[in-house]
Design a protein around this motif. Structure first.
Motif, mmCIF file in Angstrom:
data_model
loop_
_atom_site.group_PDB
_atom_site.id
_atom_site.type_symbol
_atom_site.label_atom_id
_atom_site.label_comp_id
_atom_site.label_asym_id
_atom_site.label_seq_id
_atom_site.Cartn_x
_atom_site.Cartn_y
_atom_site.Cartn_z
ATOM 1 N N ASN A 23 -1.400 6.907 -11.617
ATOM 2 C CA ASN A 23 -2.505 6.167 -12.239
ATOM 3 C C ASN A 23 -2.135 4.717 -12.527
ATOM 4 O OD1 ASN A 23 -4.277 8.453 -12.334
ATOM 5 N ND2 ASN A 23 -3.060 9.227 -14.054
ATOM 6 N N GLY A 24 -1.482 4.099 -11.566
ATOM 7 C CA GLY A 24 -1.035 2.725 -11.715
ATOM 8 C C GLY A 24 -2.080 1.709 -11.301
ATOM 9 N N LYS A 25 -1.604 0.578 -10.806
ATOM 10 C CA LYS A 25 -2.481 -0.542 -10.478
ATOM 11 C C LYS A 25 -3.363 -0.235 -9.269
ATOM 12 C CE LYS A 25 0.849 -3.889 -12.290
ATOM 13 N NZ LYS A 25 1.725 -5.039 -11.987
ATOM 14 N N TYR A 60 -4.717 -8.706 -0.179
ATOM 15 C CA TYR A 60 -4.600 -7.578 -1.093
ATOM 16 C C TYR A 60 -4.812 -8.081 -2.516
ATOM 17 C CZ TYR A 60 -2.319 -5.990 3.157
ATOM 18 O OH TYR A 60 -2.032 -5.700 4.472
ATOM 19 N N ILE A 61 -5.781 -7.494 -3.227
ATOM 20 C CA ILE A 61 -6.118 -7.899 -4.580
ATOM 21 C C ILE A 61 -5.600 -6.828 -5.542
ATOM 22 C CG2 ILE A 61 -7.959 -8.534 -6.162
ATOM 23 C CD1 ILE A 61 -7.533 -10.429 -3.731
ATOM 24 N N VAL A 62 -4.760 -7.244 -6.477
ATOM 25 C CA VAL A 62 -4.150 -6.328 -7.435
ATOM 26 C C VAL A 62 -4.890 -6.461 -8.763
ATOM 27 C CG1 VAL A 62 -2.014 -5.607 -8.562
ATOM 28 C CG2 VAL A 62 -1.936 -6.636 -6.276
ATOM 29 N N SER A 63 -5.467 -5.354 -9.229
ATOM 30 C CA SER A 63 -6.217 -5.348 -10.479
ATOM 31 C C SER A 63 -5.821 -4.114 -11.279
ATOM 32 C CB SER A 63 -7.726 -5.365 -10.206
ATOM 33 O OG SER A 63 -8.112 -4.256 -9.403
ATOM 34 N N SER A 64 -6.416 -3.944 -12.459
ATOM 35 C CA SER A 64 -5.952 -2.877 -13.346
ATOM 36 C C SER A 64 -7.022 -1.882 -13.770
ATOM 37 C CB SER A 64 -5.309 -3.483 -14.597
ATOM 38 O OG SER A 64 -6.237 -4.322 -15.269
ATOM 39 N N ASN A 65 -8.295 -2.168 -13.526
ATOM 40 C CA ASN A 65 -9.355 -1.273 -13.992
ATOM 41 C C ASN A 65 -9.668 -0.236 -12.919
ATOM 42 O OD1 ASN A 65 -11.726 -0.017 -14.920
ATOM 43 N ND2 ASN A 65 -12.309 -1.846 -16.087
ATOM 44 N N ALA A 66 -8.973 0.890 -12.978
ATOM 45 C CA ALA A 66 -9.159 1.940 -11.971
ATOM 46 C C ALA A 66 -10.512 2.617 -12.101
ATOM 47 C CB ALA A 66 -8.040 2.967 -12.088
ATOM 48 N N LEU A 92 0.786 -1.234 0.000
ATOM 49 C CA LEU A 92 0.000 0.000 0.000
ATOM 50 C C LEU A 92 0.816 1.282 0.000
ATOM 51 C CD1 LEU A 92 -2.866 -1.014 2.461
ATOM 52 C CD2 LEU A 92 -2.783 -1.233 -0.029
ATOM 53 N N ASP A 93 2.124 1.212 0.227
ATOM 54 C CA ASP A 93 2.906 2.440 0.074
ATOM 55 C C ASP A 93 2.932 2.814 -1.410
ATOM 56 O OD1 ASP A 93 4.318 4.600 0.964
ATOM 57 O OD2 ASP A 93 6.229 3.545 1.174
ATOM 58 N N GLY A 94 3.078 4.107 -1.675
ATOM 59 C CA GLY A 94 3.077 4.541 -3.063
ATOM 60 C C GLY A 94 1.709 4.512 -3.701
ATOM 61 N N THR A 95 0.658 4.680 -2.875
ATOM 62 C CA THR A 95 -0.710 4.692 -3.399
ATOM 63 C C THR A 95 -1.434 5.963 -2.989
ATOM 64 O OG1 THR A 95 -1.693 3.622 -1.445
ATOM 65 C CG2 THR A 95 -0.897 2.180 -3.206
ATOM 66 N N ASN A 96 -2.498 6.274 -3.712
ATOM 67 C CA ASN A 96 -3.531 7.200 -3.275
ATOM 68 C C ASN A 96 -4.728 6.390 -2.795
ATOM 69 O OD1 ASN A 96 -2.525 9.900 -3.785
ATOM 70 N ND2 ASN A 96 -2.658 9.419 -5.964
ATOM 71 N N THR A 97 -5.435 6.900 -1.816
ATOM 72 C CA THR A 97 -6.633 6.235 -1.313
ATOM 73 C C THR A 97 -7.812 6.504 -2.238
ATOM 74 O OG1 THR A 97 -5.913 6.342 0.986
ATOM 75 C CG2 THR A 97 -8.274 6.150 0.602
ATOM 76 N N LEU A 98 -8.446 5.436 -2.718
ATOM 77 C CA LEU A 98 -9.708 5.578 -3.444
ATOM 78 C C LEU A 98 -10.889 5.519 -2.492
ATOM 79 C CD1 LEU A 98 -9.033 3.329 -6.580
ATOM 80 C CD2 LEU A 98 -8.578 5.772 -6.262
ATOM 81 N N GLY A 99 -10.727 4.811 -1.367
ATOM 82 C CA GLY A 99 -11.729 4.834 -0.315
ATOM 83 C C GLY A 99 -12.362 3.490 -0.042
ATOM 84 N N ARG A 100 -13.319 3.506 0.853
ATOM 85 C CA ARG A 100 -14.056 2.309 1.253
ATOM 86 C C ARG A 100 -14.871 1.799 0.066
ATOM 87 N NH1 ARG A 100 -16.050 1.077 6.611
ATOM 88 N NH2 ARG A 100 -16.949 -1.021 6.559
#
Length: 574
Positions: free
Chosen positions: A480-482, A552-558, A454-462
């Motif tokens: 605008n990464g993963k 932690y689930i890593v996906s690509s569709n922001a 989670l480092d290097g992220t912005n919070t999208l929220g709950r």
């Protein structure tokens, strides 16, 4: 009769994934015998086991190991004929010798580019000076002292700012940024005539403001020389003032005014923060929200650039009372005390007082349950499992609820408050501040996974629409990464608040939308200790089996992730 250890030079007993390390087993058998050994994970499951013959007398046998599995390891060993068990060492109980294997998540997450250094999200108390432990845990922030009591203990105007006025630790490790701590008044500047932790305004407010100007000069020089990619300097004026503030409300605001004006007079990049009370919200005195409401009405908003809080949710935070415990309480007043709801309250107060402020959580930790002491038989494996699960969830909630930074507490076990350490202290039976002979708890490896994910992220929220008892927070890598979604389940019925075992097997199914409807593909799952697997999804949704330990689930569709999450009020990114 038997002991075991993993051999390290840095005292952490933590190793890189897929890197050789050694386990030494020392025996003193009365005759020829056989060592029976095993390694269990944080859940108590045996990962590997074996045996080997030993001769009589003192001898050390060394096993060479390489692990592609990540997480916490608890070694057990005994002699087949003569018994014996691994001894109690310091705060670590009898029967285990622990080590950790760090996750390697770069193949999954890639490399994040930071536009400025202070986009990092994780700090630590208790390991100032121990760079090996900080690196293992994925830490970028520590707290550095610049209080009047530290810099001018004997009289006014005795502190001269200088670019060289920096602990050699920071000079050698510029990846560790400083949150500058300003609370603490010496006897000469105290209304009580003795040291006080800023529970009274300074006796000499003019000198106090002048001192803060010198701290601003000092910090600006240090930043320019050592942190050229750090955007701002961060100052915390008070430290849990609710634990002792005895001066007037007017003087509380006047103290902040003097600090703010002094710092800003010399540091154009200053971010002045407070009040840093123990709880984020839902009370008037011991909570940061309560202080902001009370003192904000008297002008405090004019003298802070950001809010600092501590992230506790009950007076003695421990596994029996996890941060989500009261979410399912039928009484709305009790629901408000759950940590996720406290963050909503705090962010709302911040937005009403001064919109779009940064929020720093500068302390939050999880102790053992009441009545558990350091000793040969405690803590149990179940208690260590619970501490890790609860501890990591609290920090995900903090950043998921809108904090730019959250600060882990504490480095190793210390005396007076049992079990807050992320590591055992192997030298001192009751723990000691500054311990360096360490042995990790499960929480250490859970933290190491969380920070890497989670480092290097912005919070999208709950994530919206999750059923009761399911918790999911979405984040997106900078640039605008993963998308990384942290998710877990909690059941009060499986988590007794008044004794008993915490369930290590409770799970529930949850369908997380990761892509547009009608699509199929794969996402990557990182378990709570950094082990990676691939999960298929259909019709845009992946079916997860959630437990009390976050995954932690890593996906690509922001676009989908943003549409299905609620950004915390006033959170403006990193």
């Amino acid at each position: 009769m038997i002991s075991a250890d993993t051999l390290t030079t840095d005292g952490t007993r933590i190793f890189a994934n897929n890197t050789p390390f050694k386990v030494a087993v020392t025996t003193n058998a009365p005759g020829a015998d056989t060592v029976i050994w095993s390694v269990a994970d944080a859940n108590g499951a045996i990962k590997t086991q074996g045996s080997f013959a030993v001769k009589s007398g003192v001898q050390t046998s060394t096993m060479s190991c390489t692990s592609t599995w990540s997480g916490y390891g608890a070694i057990t060993a005994t002699l087949r004929s003569n018994g014996g068990t691994l001894p109690n060492m310091g705060t670590r109980p009898t029967g285990i010798a622990t080590f950790g294997v760090l996750p390697n998540l770069s193949p999954v997450l890639g490399t994040v580019t930071y536009a400025h250094q202070d986009q990092h999200r994780f700090g630590m108390q208790g390991f100032n000076g121990n760079i090996a432990a900080l690196h293992a845990l994925g830490i970028s922030w520590t707290i550095d002292d610049r209080e009047v009591s530290a810099m001018e203990p004997n009289g006014p105007n005795t502190y001269t700012p200088s670019v060289s006025d920096l602990d050699p630790f920071y000079k050698s490790n510029p990846d560790q940024m400083r949150i500058v701590r300003l609370d603490g008044l010496p006897a000469w500047d105290s209304k009580t005539g003795q040291f006080n932790d800023s529970f009274y305004a300074p006796s000499n407010m003019t000198e106090f403001q002048n001192f803060m100007g010198r701290v601003g000069t000092d910090t600006s020089l240090i930043r320019a020389a050592n942190y050229p990619n750090q955007k701002n300097n961060y100052y915390q004026v008070t430290w849990e003032p609710s634990n002792g503030w005895a001066d007037s409300a007017t003087n509380f605001v006047a103290m902040y005014k003097a600090a703010y004006q002094g710092l800003h007079s010399t540091d154009p990049n200053a971010i002045v923060m407070g009040p840093a009370n123990p709880f984020p919200a839902n009370c008037t005195t011991a909570c940061s929200t309560g202080y902001l409401q009370t003192y904000g009405a008297l002008g405090l908003w004019n003298y802070i650039d950001a809010v600092a809080t501590h992230g506790y949710w009950n007076a003695g935070t421990y596994p029996a009372h996890p941060p989500e415990l009261q979410d399912s309480d039928p009484d709305p007043a009790n629901q408000a005390n759950a940590l996720d709801n406290q963050l909503i309250q705090l962010r709302a107060m911040m937005q009403a007082g001064k919109p779009n402020m940064k929020l720093f959580a500068t302390e939050a930790g999880t102790s053992y349950d009441p009545g558990i002491n350091y000793g040969p038989t405690s803590p149990s494996q179940n208690q260590l499992f619970a501490q890790a699960a609860v501890g990591v969830r609290s920090h995900i909630i903090m950043i998921g609820g809108g904090a730019q930074v959250t600060t882990l507490f504490y480095g190793s076990d210390y005396p007076g408050e049992t079990g807050y350490g992320t590591f055992f202290d192997l030298n001192d039976a009751q723990g000691a501040f500054g311990a360096s002979n360490l042995s990790p708890k499960p929480e250490a490896l859970a933290f190491a996974t969380m920070t890497r994910a989670l480092d290097g992220t912005n919070t999208l929220g709950r994530v919206t629409g999750a059923p009761a008892g399911t918790f999911a927070y979405a984040f997106q890598q900078l640039g605008n990464g993963k998308v990384v979604t942290a998710a877990w389940a909690h059941s009060n019925a499986q988590w007794p608040a008044s004794g008993g075992l915490y369930s290590q097997t409770y799970s529930t199914s949850y369908s997380l939308q990761v892509d547009t409807a009608g699509t199929s593909g794969n996402v990557t799952k990182i378990d709570g200790y950094g082990n990676v697997s691939t999960l298929p999804y259909t019709n845009g949704k992946v079916t997860l089996t959630l437990t009390e330990v976050p995954q932690y689930i890593v996906s690509s569709n922001a676009t989908v992730a943003k549409a299905n999450a609620t950004v915390p009020v006033g959170y403006m990114g990193q």
